[in-house]
Design an enzyme around this catalytic site. Structure first.
Site, short mmCIF file in Angstrom:
data_model
loop_
_atom_site.label_atom_id
_atom_site.label_comp_id
_atom_site.label_asym_id
_atom_site.label_seq_id
_atom_site.Cartn_x
_atom_site.Cartn_y
_atom_site.Cartn_z
CB SER A 558 0.07 -2.17 -4.36
OG SER A 558 -0.53 -0.92 -4.59
CG ASP A 641 1.72 -0.04 -11.90
OD1 ASP A 641 0.71 0.68 -11.76
OD2 ASP A 641 2.36 -0.50 -10.95
CG HIS A 673 -1.06 -1.88 -9.57
ND1 HIS A 673 0.12 -1.23 -9.30
CD2 HIS A 673 -1.69 -2.00 -8.37
CE1 HIS A 673 0.21 -0.97 -8.01
NE2 HIS A 673 -0.86 -1.44 -7.42
#
Length: 726
Positions: A558, A641, A673
């Site tokens: 991330s 995602d 994600h």
């Protein structure tokens, strides 16, 4: 440090093998919150365990003896999805996912002492969970949640006729959120009642939707909302729930309210802290959370942020009187921590709250009438607190926690006393054998603007006279942290036991070290955080003689994935043998494709079209940065995602390939994600650890370390002139 010296040291270490493997990590039992009975004798909790041979995850429920710490099996029926205490001795209410109503669930009543002797109280015609119960006369009122149709009925997927067209038509945001496209159904809190007939309770099947009458309201709020988003008063008469502000654009603002409504739904729910309302302190218009009634049902405590578009603003405790027009009172508002959950003591005089402090989730107490300058007192416990419940009517609480060294810690904590251990998973589960706190220590280094915290995680069998390559792990968020807690995805112990010393930094932007450090990353993603990381790396190189930085690797997910992409084009990128970027942004302008616009509009000080220069400022794809790329890089990105489109990962891989940088793309078409499915998680670990082991030299020194060839998924390679031999 010379590679030869590291190789000799690693060969000496290699004889210990691998203590904690990805298979151990994935197959270790996973236990949930332990909830005590009304008298504080037993607690019930869920448990599951993945089996690599049968490819399934059997689940069940256990009982924890709160005096002895002994655990016994309550049921191994995988269809039992939820259990809660009925409020009468050891009687239980449980939800069975198989029911005569197709797509519905059954409500059953049993006794913890004889669980098999249960009776059915009724059916609910759809998926339903999150039961909260309260006595009200001769009835037991309850609330829970499921999905609602636009008409307000409980949504039942099995009863819905499949449309002839797959088209979706949107007139407002969100279009998609986290890992799913938004549909017409929405979450809602429903109320009902159990009626006693003789010695048994029954449910008449009637549910009242408490949320749908408020147009555009939703509770619990996705993607992470749950039973903590609502509460039922102890007298069973009133329900409180949190919803994003119905009148405001949800993708652009974080503003949310606490609503109250009669349990019977006789009135439409109303917010107690509406923006600019008479009960809302001046200037408070951010996200609300964790509503909880006082024991006498007359007050509600809740948390609220001040800023309307900042999901990581500091939460402050508020207390409002039920049915009153008086402004809510702010409690300990100058405390520089951000509480996450609240509970009242049985006499209503004390609040117990959880909050992150210095990378540990702690439990604190404070008076319910505390003034602004009051500093809450920490309660002694091990690890980090994930949930807690009072033991009977005492001041003691049963903590469900975890740590970097154990995935489940059940303990009793009492203010002013040492904690009492009941069950620690690392002392019982063979998969976690050998894990403990001795291999973990904090590290503080002068960063760009202030001292920065990191965790040092050492491999099992660590010898300070030997040398281990560095694994430099960068957390996501960016307003997050590497905490003293167990991750079921990125677990530093798994990385360490490949033969690394893990450094897990908490640079500028991290939470739990005061709000200023968190706020300071705003519009500075590649600035102070990058400088912090560089300074930490230099400190490790110069001061930790047992760490080999010459053969180190760096990885992140991330925001951590963005930072890896940023590092690749900076000086620090040349300090590592390999990089791993999981779901990281690559092209600055691509951020407009995200779901939660409030996030980017806060972090980059404006909208995409009004503050474009801020989005471009930290663009990893700029030619002057790409020109410097040379470190081998693994890219991980999955199709679901919707925070960061998979196109970001594919674009990054395209450039790496065209640049001739050794690279590989790992894609999961059914993950979002985070990679959560067990078999996918195993492949993820085989690829990620295999990648770093190849370039760090671990594969040469330790034959038991994971190799890329351990993964049985066939590699797709259509380039006849492939330059890199995997």
């Amino acid at each position: 440090m010379a590679p030869a010296k590291w190789l000799i040291a690693s060969l000496a270490f290699a004889s210990t093998g691998l203590a904690f493997t990805p298979e151990d990590f994935i197959s270790a039992p996973r236990r949930g919150e332990a909830i005590p009975d009304p008298k504080g004798q037993f607690a019930v909790f869920p448990v599951s365990k993945y089996n690599f041979d049968t490819k399934d995850r059997p689940s069940g429920w256990n009982l924890l003896n709160l005096k002895t710490g002994d655990i016994s099996v309550l049921t191994t029926d995988a269809d039992v999805s939820e259990i809660t205490w009925l409020g009468e001795g050891t009687n239980l209410l449980y939800v069975n996912g198989t029911d005569s109503v197709k797509g519905g669930v059954g409500i059953w009543i049993s006794d913890a002492k004889n669980f098999g002797n249960a009776y059915k109280a009724g059916s609910i015609p759809g998926a339903f969970q999150g039961f909260k119960l309260a006595k009200s006369g001769d009835k037991i009122n309850f609330v829970g949640y499921g999905q609602s149709t636009t008409k307000g009925d409980l949504y039942n997927e099995a009863a819905i006729e499949k449309p002839v067209s797959s088209a979706r038509i949107y007139d407002s945001l969100f279009v998609r959120h986290w890992d799913a496209y938004v549909g017409t159904q929405f979450n809602a809190v429903f109320s009902g009642a159990l009626t006693k007939n003789g010695n048994k309770y029954s449910f008449d099947g009637k549910l009242k939707n408490l949320v749908q009458p408020v147009k555009y309201a939703e509770s619990p709020y996705p993607p992470f909302g749950g039973s903590g988003d609502y509460d039922l008063s102890p007298d069973g008469k009133t329900v409180a729930f949190m919803s994003k502000a119905p009148e405001l654009p949800k993708a652009n603002l974080t503003t949310s309210y606490i609503f109250t409504v009669p349990h019977d739904g006789s009135k439409v729910a109303e917010p107690i802290n509406k923006r600019n309302g008479p009960r809302t302190p001046h200037g408070i218009e951010g996200a609300s959370s964790s509503p909880v009634f006082s024991p006498d049902s007359k007050r509600i405590a809740y948390l609220q942020m001040a800023t309307k578009n900042y999901e990581s603003d500091r939460r402050v405790i508020h207390i409002a009187e039920v049915g009153s027009n008086k402004p809510a009172q702010r409690i300990a508002s100058n405390w520089d921590r951000s509480p996450e959950s609240i509970k009242w003591s049985s006499d209503g005089r004390t609040l117990y709250v959880t909050a992150e402090e210095h990378a540990t989730g702690k439990l604190f107490t404070l008076p319910s009438d505390a003034r602004d300058n009051h500093m809450p007192s920490a309660v002694k416990h091990d690890g980090s607190v994930s949930a807690f419940s009072f033991v009977g009517s005492s001041k003691s609480v049963l903590i469900t926690g975890n740590s970097l060294w154990s995935n489940a810690l059940y303990q009793i904590a009492t203010p002013g006393r040492p904690n009492r251990k009941l069950f620690y998973a690392n002392e019982h589960d063979p998969q976690l054998k050998g894990l403990g706190p001795n291999d973990i220590e904090p590290l503080w280094v002068d960063g760009a603007r202030t001292k920065i915290h990191s965790w040092i995680v050492k491999p099992t069998g660590f010898d300070k006279n030997k040398v281990y390559p560095l694994a430099f792990l960068i957390h996501g968020g960016p307003q997050g942290s590497w905490g003293d807690n167990w991750s079921t995805r990125w677990n530093p112990r798994v990385w360490a036991d490949q033969g690394y010393v893990v450094i897990a930094p908490n640079p500028t932007g991290s939470t739990g070290f005061g709000q200023k450090l968190t706020d300071d990353i705003t519009n500075d993603w590649g600035g102070a955080p990058y400088k912090d990381l560089f300074k930490i790396w230099e400190h490790v190189r110069d001061n930790l003689k047992y760490v080999d930085t010459d053969n180190g690797i760096a990885a992140g997910a991330s925001f951590g994935g963005f930072m890896i992409n940023w590092i690749q084009g900076q000086e620090l990128g040349r300090k590592f043998k390999a990089l791993v970027s999981h779901d990281g942004t690559f092209v600055g302008s691509s951020k407009i494709g995200t779901d939660e616009l409030f996030f980017i509009e806060h972090d980059f000080n404006g909208t995409f079209f009004e503050a474009r220069q801020n989005y471009d400022r930290w663009d990893c794809s700029k030619p002057e940065y790409v020109a410097k790329w040379s470190t081998p890089q693994l890219v991980v990105h999955s199709d679901y995602d919707f925070r960061l489109s998979v196109a970001e990962g594919v674009g990054l891989f395209n450039v790496l390939q065209e640049k001739g940088v050794p690279s590989r793309l790992l894609n999961f078409p059914d993950e979002s994600h985070c990679v959560t499915k067990p078999e996918n998680s195993l492949v993820w670990h085989q690829q990620v650890l295999g990648w770093i082991n190849k370039f760090s030299g671990i594969n040469k020194s330790n034959p038991k370390a994971i190799k890329l060839s351990d993964c049985k998924v066939e590699v797709i390679d259509h380039e006849a002139g492939s330059y890199f031999d995997y």
